[in-house]
Design an enzyme around this catalytic site. Structure first.
Site, PDB file in Angstrom:
ATOM      1  N   THR A   1       0.826  -1.206   0.104  1.00  0.00           N
ATOM      2  CA  THR A   1      -0.118  -0.026   0.116  1.00  0.00           C
ATOM      3  C   THR A   1       0.902   1.319  -0.013  1.00  0.00           C
ATOM      4  O   THR A   1       1.871   1.161   0.693  1.00  0.00           O
ATOM      5  CB  THR A   1      -0.664   0.049   1.198  1.00  0.00           C
ATOM      6  OG1 THR A   1      -1.654  -1.292   1.147  1.00  0.00           O
ATOM      7  CG2 THR A   1      -1.901   1.318   1.322  1.00  0.00           C
TER       8      THR A   1
ATOM      9  N   GLY B   1     -10.217  -4.392   1.047  1.00  0.00           N
ATOM     10  CA  GLY B   1      -9.401  -4.082   2.215  1.00  0.00           C
ATOM     11  C   GLY B   1      -9.636  -2.575   2.796  1.00  0.00           C
ATOM     12  O   GLY B   1     -10.694  -2.145   2.617  1.00  0.00           O
ATOM     13  N   ASP B   2      -8.682  -2.206   3.712  1.00  0.00           N
ATOM     14  CA  ASP B   2      -8.775  -0.891   4.358  1.00  0.00           C
ATOM     15  C   ASP B   2      -8.458   0.281   3.427  1.00  0.00           C
ATOM     16  O   ASP B   2      -9.166   1.154   3.608  1.00  0.00           O
ATOM     17  CB  ASP B   2      -7.860  -0.911   5.570  1.00  0.00           C
ATOM     18  CG  ASP B   2      -6.311  -0.963   5.353  1.00  0.00           C
ATOM     19  OD1 ASP B   2      -6.015  -1.744   4.093  1.00  0.00           O
ATOM     20  OD2 ASP B   2      -5.608  -0.545   5.842  1.00  0.00           O
TER      21      ASP B   2
ATOM     22  N   THR C   1      -0.991   1.661   6.372  1.00  0.00           N
ATOM     23  CA  THR C   1      -0.708   0.490   5.560  1.00  0.00           C
ATOM     24  C   THR C   1      -0.687  -0.878   6.559  1.00  0.00           C
ATOM     25  O   THR C   1      -0.528  -0.654   7.892  1.00  0.00           O
ATOM     26  CB  THR C   1       0.808   0.705   5.136  1.00  0.00           C
ATOM     27  OG1 THR C   1       1.022  -0.592   4.219  1.00  0.00           O
ATOM     28  CG2 THR C   1       1.737   0.643   5.933  1.00  0.00           C
TER      29      THR C   1
HETATM   30  N1  GLY Z   1      -3.852  -2.550   3.429  1.00  0.00           N
HETATM   31  C1  GLY Z   1      -4.246  -3.235   2.133  1.00  0.00           C
HETATM   32  C2  GLY Z   1      -5.012  -4.284   2.267  1.00  0.00           C
HETATM   33  O1  GLY Z   1      -5.084  -5.057   3.244  1.00  0.00           O
HETATM   34  O2  GLY Z   1      -5.827  -4.413   1.386  1.00  0.00           O
END
Ligand code: GLY
Length: 209
Positions: free
Chosen positions: A69, A99-100, A120
């Site tokens: 990320t 994802g986040d 991240t």
């Molecule tokens: N931080 C990226 C994901 O987990 O998709």
């Protein structure tokens, strides 16, 4: 925004994908499906009695080599703050996983009256705590950027003592900081800063909590 649509597949990502197929799609995070996901590639169907897969635990899949990320915070001369993230998600994710990174407050958050933050790491853990929103709110309540980042990581650690994750914070005057959670193979977090007076980006590093 004027960007041309393009295929972001690279020779490396193609070769990782081919290798995964050759290993019968292992690692594989599906559960309660048929055919057996620990030995077979799909297509899969839910096992009788299950409506769908359980959410995956991606702890094993995410490490310092697989996270990708990119989180950014930009502060302009007037103190306007913008944040953004770009990610390939987690390796071998189930199609449709979110994802986040695209979730406001989890992947990143900006408020020009305060500052911004971007995160991240293991999105399946981090998105449950909205760490970027939390960090900006910490700054709103008077924390400096480093403390704001540390508090956001510590808040997750209360519930999940070891996870893979890091966060960067900057306030609207341009002060900045970062924090990360110590995890196997991950004891420091590196990030880059560019600011007035520098002729090239500065590489910063923090020790993880
Ligand atoms: N931080 C990226 C994901 O987990 O998709």
């Amino acid at each position: 925004m004027g960007f041309a649509c393009e295929d972001l597949t690279t020779n490396r990502s193609l070769s990782i994908y081919s290798g995964w197929l050759e290993q019968h799609c292992q690692p594989n995070f599906r559960t309660n499906v048929t055919p057996d996901p620990s030995t077979c590639c799909g297509p899969y169907k839910p096992l009788k009695g299950f409506k769908n897969d359980k959410p995956p635990s991606l702890q094993k899949a995410v490490d310092v080599h697989s996270h990708d990320t990119i989180g950014m915070i930009a502060v302009d001369k007037q103190g306007n703050v913008a944040t953004g993230t770009s990610t390939n998600g987690a390796s071998h994710k189930i199609p449709g996983r979110v994802g986040d990174s695209p979730i406001i407050g989890a992947g990143s958050y900006a408020d020009s009256s305060v500052g911004g933050a971007a995160a991240t790491g293991d999105g399946d853990t981090m998105m449950r705590f909205l760490p970027s929103y939390q960090a900006v709110e910490n700054m709103r309540m008077g924390a400096d950027p480093t403390t704001a980042c540390r508090k956001a990581i510590a808040r997750i650690q209360k519930h999940v003592p070891v996870f893979f994750g890091a966060i960067i914070c900057a306030n609207h005057t341009g002060s900045y900081g970062a924090a990360c959670c110590k995890a196997p193979g991950f004891s420091q977090f590196h990030y880059t800063v560019f600011k007035p007076g520098l002729s090239q980006p500065l590489l910063e590093v923090v020790d993880c909590l």
